[in-house]
Design a protein around this motif. Structure first.
Motif, PDB file in Angstrom:
ATOM      1  N   PHE A  82     -14.747 -23.176 -41.805  1.00 45.68           N
ATOM      2  CA  PHE A  82     -13.910 -23.848 -42.798  1.00 45.68           C
ATOM      3  C   PHE A  82     -14.835 -24.619 -43.731  1.00 45.68           C
ATOM      4  O   PHE A  82     -15.605 -25.461 -43.285  1.00 45.68           O
ATOM      5  CB  PHE A  82     -12.920 -24.789 -42.109  1.00 45.68           C
ATOM      6  CG  PHE A  82     -11.956 -25.455 -43.053  1.00 45.68           C
ATOM      7  CD1 PHE A  82     -10.838 -24.778 -43.511  1.00 45.68           C
ATOM      8  CD2 PHE A  82     -12.171 -26.759 -43.493  1.00 45.68           C
ATOM      9  CE1 PHE A  82      -9.940 -25.378 -44.385  1.00 45.68           C
ATOM     10  CE2 PHE A  82     -11.278 -27.369 -44.368  1.00 45.68           C
ATOM     11  CZ  PHE A  82     -10.159 -26.675 -44.813  1.00 45.68           C
ATOM     12  N   VAL A 110     -17.086 -26.516 -39.331  1.00 46.58           N
ATOM     13  CA  VAL A 110     -16.364 -27.134 -40.449  1.00 46.58           C
ATOM     14  C   VAL A 110     -17.406 -27.831 -41.310  1.00 46.58           C
ATOM     15  O   VAL A 110     -18.023 -28.806 -40.882  1.00 46.58           O
ATOM     16  CB  VAL A 110     -15.319 -28.158 -39.952  1.00 46.58           C
ATOM     17  CG1 VAL A 110     -14.683 -28.890 -41.128  1.00 46.58           C
ATOM     18  CG2 VAL A 110     -14.254 -27.472 -39.106  1.00 46.58           C
ATOM     19  N   ALA A 152      -5.522 -21.313 -34.779  1.00 45.80           N
ATOM     20  CA  ALA A 152      -6.683 -20.452 -34.920  1.00 45.80           C
ATOM     21  C   ALA A 152      -6.389 -19.130 -35.614  1.00 45.80           C
ATOM     22  O   ALA A 152      -7.262 -18.521 -36.195  1.00 45.80           O
ATOM     23  CB  ALA A 152      -7.287 -20.181 -33.549  1.00 45.80           C
ATOM     24  N   ASP A 153      -5.148 -18.677 -35.577  1.00 41.27           N
ATOM     25  CA  ASP A 153      -4.973 -17.254 -35.875  1.00 41.27           C
ATOM     26  C   ASP A 153      -3.624 -16.902 -36.507  1.00 41.27           C
ATOM     27  O   ASP A 153      -3.042 -15.874 -36.213  1.00 41.27           O
ATOM     28  CB  ASP A 153      -5.137 -16.478 -34.556  1.00 41.27           C
ATOM     29  CG  ASP A 153      -5.497 -15.034 -34.810  1.00 41.27           C
ATOM     30  OD1 ASP A 153      -6.023 -14.755 -35.892  1.00 41.27           O
ATOM     31  OD2 ASP A 153      -5.237 -14.212 -33.928  1.00 41.27           O
ATOM     32  N   GLU A 186      -5.004 -28.196 -45.436  1.00 39.08           N
ATOM     33  CA  GLU A 186      -5.625 -26.934 -45.020  1.00 39.08           C
ATOM     34  C   GLU A 186      -6.546 -27.147 -43.814  1.00 39.08           C
ATOM     35  O   GLU A 186      -6.610 -26.319 -42.898  1.00 39.08           O
ATOM     36  CB  GLU A 186      -6.404 -26.316 -46.187  1.00 39.08           C
ATOM     37  CG  GLU A 186      -5.468 -25.712 -47.230  1.00 39.08           C
ATOM     38  CD  GLU A 186      -6.179 -25.358 -48.524  1.00 39.08           C
ATOM     39  OE1 GLU A 186      -7.399 -25.618 -48.630  1.00 39.08           O
ATOM     40  OE2 GLU A 186      -5.513 -24.830 -49.430  1.00 39.08           O
ATOM     41  N   TYR A 187      -7.244 -28.275 -43.810  1.00 36.85           N
ATOM     42  CA  TYR A 187      -8.101 -28.626 -42.686  1.00 36.85           C
ATOM     43  C   TYR A 187      -7.289 -28.787 -41.408  1.00 36.85           C
ATOM     44  O   TYR A 187      -7.629 -28.237 -40.356  1.00 36.85           O
ATOM     45  CB  TYR A 187      -8.866 -29.909 -43.020  1.00 36.85           C
ATOM     46  CG  TYR A 187      -9.566 -30.560 -41.855  1.00 36.85           C
ATOM     47  CD1 TYR A 187     -10.735 -30.016 -41.320  1.00 36.85           C
ATOM     48  CD2 TYR A 187      -9.064 -31.733 -41.273  1.00 36.85           C
ATOM     49  CE1 TYR A 187     -11.379 -30.630 -40.251  1.00 36.85           C
ATOM     50  CE2 TYR A 187      -9.703 -32.346 -40.223  1.00 36.85           C
ATOM     51  CZ  TYR A 187     -10.853 -31.794 -39.714  1.00 36.85           C
ATOM     52  OH  TYR A 187     -11.486 -32.391 -38.652  1.00 36.85           O
ATOM     53  N   ARG A 220       1.862 -19.644 -41.245  1.00 37.60           N
ATOM     54  CA  ARG A 220       1.337 -20.934 -41.684  1.00 37.60           C
ATOM     55  C   ARG A 220       2.340 -21.628 -42.604  1.00 37.60           C
ATOM     56  O   ARG A 220       2.544 -22.837 -42.519  1.00 37.60           O
ATOM     57  CB  ARG A 220      -0.003 -20.745 -42.392  1.00 37.60           C
ATOM     58  CG  ARG A 220      -1.117 -20.361 -41.436  1.00 37.60           C
ATOM     59  CD  ARG A 220      -2.263 -19.691 -42.148  1.00 37.60           C
ATOM     60  NE  ARG A 220      -2.972 -20.578 -43.041  1.00 37.60           N
ATOM     61  CZ  ARG A 220      -4.130 -21.154 -42.739  1.00 37.60           C
ATOM     62  NH1 ARG A 220      -4.699 -20.931 -41.583  1.00 37.60           N
ATOM     63  NH2 ARG A 220      -4.724 -21.938 -43.602  1.00 37.60           N
ATOM     64  N   TYR A 235      -6.168 -25.578 -40.144  1.00 38.21           N
ATOM     65  CA  TYR A 235      -7.310 -24.867 -39.551  1.00 38.21           C
ATOM     66  C   TYR A 235      -7.571 -25.367 -38.136  1.00 38.21           C
ATOM     67  O   TYR A 235      -7.792 -24.582 -37.209  1.00 38.21           O
ATOM     68  CB  TYR A 235      -8.544 -25.079 -40.426  1.00 38.21           C
ATOM     69  CG  TYR A 235      -9.792 -24.370 -39.968  1.00 38.21           C
ATOM     70  CD1 TYR A 235     -10.024 -23.048 -40.319  1.00 38.21           C
ATOM     71  CD2 TYR A 235     -10.747 -25.022 -39.206  1.00 38.21           C
ATOM     72  CE1 TYR A 235     -11.188 -22.398 -39.910  1.00 38.21           C
ATOM     73  CE2 TYR A 235     -11.904 -24.381 -38.792  1.00 38.21           C
ATOM     74  CZ  TYR A 235     -12.118 -23.068 -39.150  1.00 38.21           C
ATOM     75  OH  TYR A 235     -13.265 -22.428 -38.742  1.00 38.21           O
ATOM     76  N   ARG A 242     -15.604 -18.236 -34.953  1.00 38.81           N
ATOM     77  CA  ARG A 242     -14.521 -18.176 -35.932  1.00 38.81           C
ATOM     78  C   ARG A 242     -15.070 -18.394 -37.339  1.00 38.81           C
ATOM     79  O   ARG A 242     -16.031 -19.122 -37.527  1.00 38.81           O
ATOM     80  CB  ARG A 242     -13.512 -19.284 -35.585  1.00 38.81           C
ATOM     81  CG  ARG A 242     -12.283 -19.292 -36.453  1.00 38.81           C
ATOM     82  CD  ARG A 242     -11.332 -20.394 -35.976  1.00 38.81           C
ATOM     83  NE  ARG A 242     -10.259 -20.577 -36.921  1.00 38.81           N
ATOM     84  CZ  ARG A 242      -9.483 -21.642 -36.974  1.00 38.81           C
ATOM     85  NH1 ARG A 242      -9.659 -22.621 -36.107  1.00 38.81           N
ATOM     86  NH2 ARG A 242      -8.536 -21.743 -37.873  1.00 38.81           N
ATOM     87  N   LYS A 243     -14.443 -17.765 -38.317  1.00 41.62           N
ATOM     88  CA  LYS A 243     -14.845 -17.960 -39.709  1.00 41.62           C
ATOM     89  C   LYS A 243     -14.852 -19.450 -40.041  1.00 41.62           C
ATOM     90  O   LYS A 243     -13.885 -20.154 -39.757  1.00 41.62           O
ATOM     91  CB  LYS A 243     -13.854 -17.220 -40.615  1.00 41.62           C
ATOM     92  CG  LYS A 243     -14.219 -17.208 -42.097  1.00 41.62           C
ATOM     93  CD  LYS A 243     -13.294 -16.258 -42.846  1.00 41.62           C
ATOM     94  CE  LYS A 243     -13.758 -15.981 -44.256  1.00 41.62           C
ATOM     95  NZ  LYS A 243     -13.522 -17.113 -45.172  1.00 41.62           N
ATOM     96  N   ALA A 294     -16.167 -22.971 -33.969  1.00 47.11           N
ATOM     97  CA  ALA A 294     -15.989 -22.882 -35.415  1.00 47.11           C
ATOM     98  C   ALA A 294     -16.784 -23.985 -36.090  1.00 47.11           C
ATOM     99  O   ALA A 294     -16.910 -25.085 -35.553  1.00 47.11           O
ATOM    100  CB  ALA A 294     -14.507 -23.018 -35.770  1.00 47.11           C
TER     101      ALA A 294
END
Lengths: 247, 247
Positions: free
Chosen positions: B167, B125, B194-195, B186-187, B201, B190, B164-165, B123
C-alpha cells in the motif's frame, strides 16, 4: 608489502597528478567475528592506494571520524564502496543508519554539485551465505541480486554517483583456503581498478606477482601468488612455442 | 467510534471462531513529528479488529513489548504490516535492526513451521515524498517500487509469509485535507481486508458509513464520510432509475 596501483589502466587522476581517494564504508554487526571481513581488511593493507575505511559495527557506532570528516572524505573520493554482508536481502541496520545521518539535504546537494564536476562511482561489495545461482525468478530466492540491491542503485543515482556492478562474495566460509585467496585477489583487483579489460587485469596481476615474489613476507598469499605466477609463465612459454611453430 | 470488520469478505477466522491478529510494525525515526503516521495511527483507533502495533522509533528503541512477546505476536498474526516512510529507497534503520534482532534462526524456523499450517501474509505500507509515476526504467528513479521493496518480498517468502501488494501513500503532505481523508479510508480498508473485490469494498464502506452516520463523534472523518454516503446514494438512485427505464 604493497601492491602498486599507480599503473592501473583507469585511475582517477586529477589534473594536478593527485589520485583521488577510495573510501570503503564497511557495515557489519559483529565485525571482529567475521572471517571474510577480517580477511578482506588484511588484504587491503597490501594496496598502497590510500583506501579509507569507515567502519560501522553492531552498536551503530559512528566511525572514529566525525560526520563532518566523513562527508569531507566522501566528497573527495572518486570511488565509494558499500561493503556489507547481505542481511535479510539488504544491508545491516548500521548502513541505513549511516545513510540517514550523513546524507542530510545539504550534504546531498553538495555531493550532487561536486559530482556534476567530478563524477564519482558507488559500488556495493556483498558477502552472502547463499549462492548467486539461488537468486532470480523461479529460483529459491525469487528476485535477482540486482533487484535486491536496487535501493543502493537509486541512492547512487540520486546523489550523482555512477553505479558500478557489485562485487559478490558467495559462501566464503565454505570456500577452500585456495578459493578464499582467489576471492581476495579478485576483491583487491575490484577495489584497485574500476574499468580494466581482462588482458589489462592479467598484466597488472602479473606485475604485482613479480613484485610480491621478491618482497612478500606474508604467508597468506605468497603460495597462491607464486603458483599463479608459475602457471602464468608456463602458459606464456607454451604460447610462445605455439607462436614459434607457426612462424 | 469503531468500524466493524467482522463482516469482511475475507477475515482470518480460526476454526474456533476466533479472529487471528493483525500486527503493524511501524518504523519511523521521528514518529511524533510525522503528520502522515499520526493521522494513520488515529484512524486505526476506529478499527475494532484488535490491531497490534509495534513501534520502532529513531533511537531504535524496542517496542514496550519484549522480543519474546513480539515473537509471540508475530506467530499469532494472520497479517503483518511493515509500515514505514521510504528512506533512501528502503526502510529506516530501525526496521532492519528489528529484523536482525527478532528473526533469529530459531524464530525463523518456528515461523516457517507455523506458516506451513496457518500461512500468514506480509504487506508493506509505504509513505513517500516521491510520486509513483517517478519510478521505473526511464523515470527519474530508474527502478520500480516493486524492485526497491524486493528485499521485503524475499524476507516474507523466506519465513513462509505470502507477500501482499504494498500500500503506497505518496506525497501525503501535499494532499488536500479531502485527499488525506480519502487516503485514510483506503488505508483502513487495506488493513481491514486483504482480498475484497471492488463491489465488496463498496458495500463494506457503505455499511461503515451508515453505522458511523449514527455514532460518529470525531470531526476528522464525518464530513467526508457523509459526503461519500450522499454521493453513493445519489449514484445508487440514479442507477435504479436507469434500470427502471430499461425494464
Amino acid at each position: 608489502m604493497y601492491i602498486d596501483v599507480s599503473n592501473l589502466p583507469r585511475q582517477c587522476q586529477l589534473e594536478n597528478g593527485k589520485t583521488m581517494k577510495k573510501t570503503i564504508v564497511l557495515s557489519h554487526p559483529k565485525l571482529a567475528e567475521s572471517a571474510v571481513q577480517s580477511f578482506l581488511l588484511e588484504g587491503l593493507n597490501w594496496l598502497d592506494a590510500g583506501v579509507n575505511i569507515i567502519k560501522l559495527d553492531q552498536k551503530l557506532l559512528r566511525s572514529t571520524l566525525s560526520l563532518a570528516e566523513q562527508r569531507e572524505l566522501i566528497l573527495n573520493s572518486a570511488e565509494v564502496f558499500l561493503q556489507f554482508p547481505l542481511y535479510w536481502y539488504s544491508a545491516p541496520a548500521s548502513l541505513a543508519q549511516w545513510q540517514e545521518e550523513l546524507f542530510t539535504d545539504k550534504f546531498v546537494h553538495d555531493l550532487q554539485e561536486k559530482n556534476k564536476v567530478q563524477p564519482a562511482t558507488l559500488a556495493a561489495v556483498i558477502s552472502m551465505a547463499d549462492k548467486s545461482a539461488d537468486f532470480g525468478a523461479g529460483a529459491r530466492i525469487g528476485r535477482t541480486i540486482s533487484e535486491l540491491l536496487s535501493p543502493f542503485q537509486a541512492f547512487a543515482e540520486k546523489v550523482g554517483f555512477s553505479y558500478r556492478k557489485p562485487f559478490i562474495i558467495e559462501q566464503f566460509n565454505y570456500q577452500t583456503p585456495k578459493q578464499q585467496e582467489r576471492t581476495l585477489i579478485e576483491y583487491l583487483m575490484y577495489i584497485a581498478d574500476a574499468d580494466a579489460s581482462f588482458e589489462q587485469r592479467s598484466e597488472w596481476l602479473l606485475a604485482q606477482l613479480t613484485k610480491i615474489e621478491q618482497t612478500a613476507n606474508s604467508a597468506i598469499l605468497r603460495d597462491y601468488l607464486q603458483q599463479q605466477l608459475d602457471e602464468y609463465r608456463l602458459l606464456d612459454a607454451t604460447l610462445g612455442e605455439i607462436k614459434n611453430d607457426r612462424e
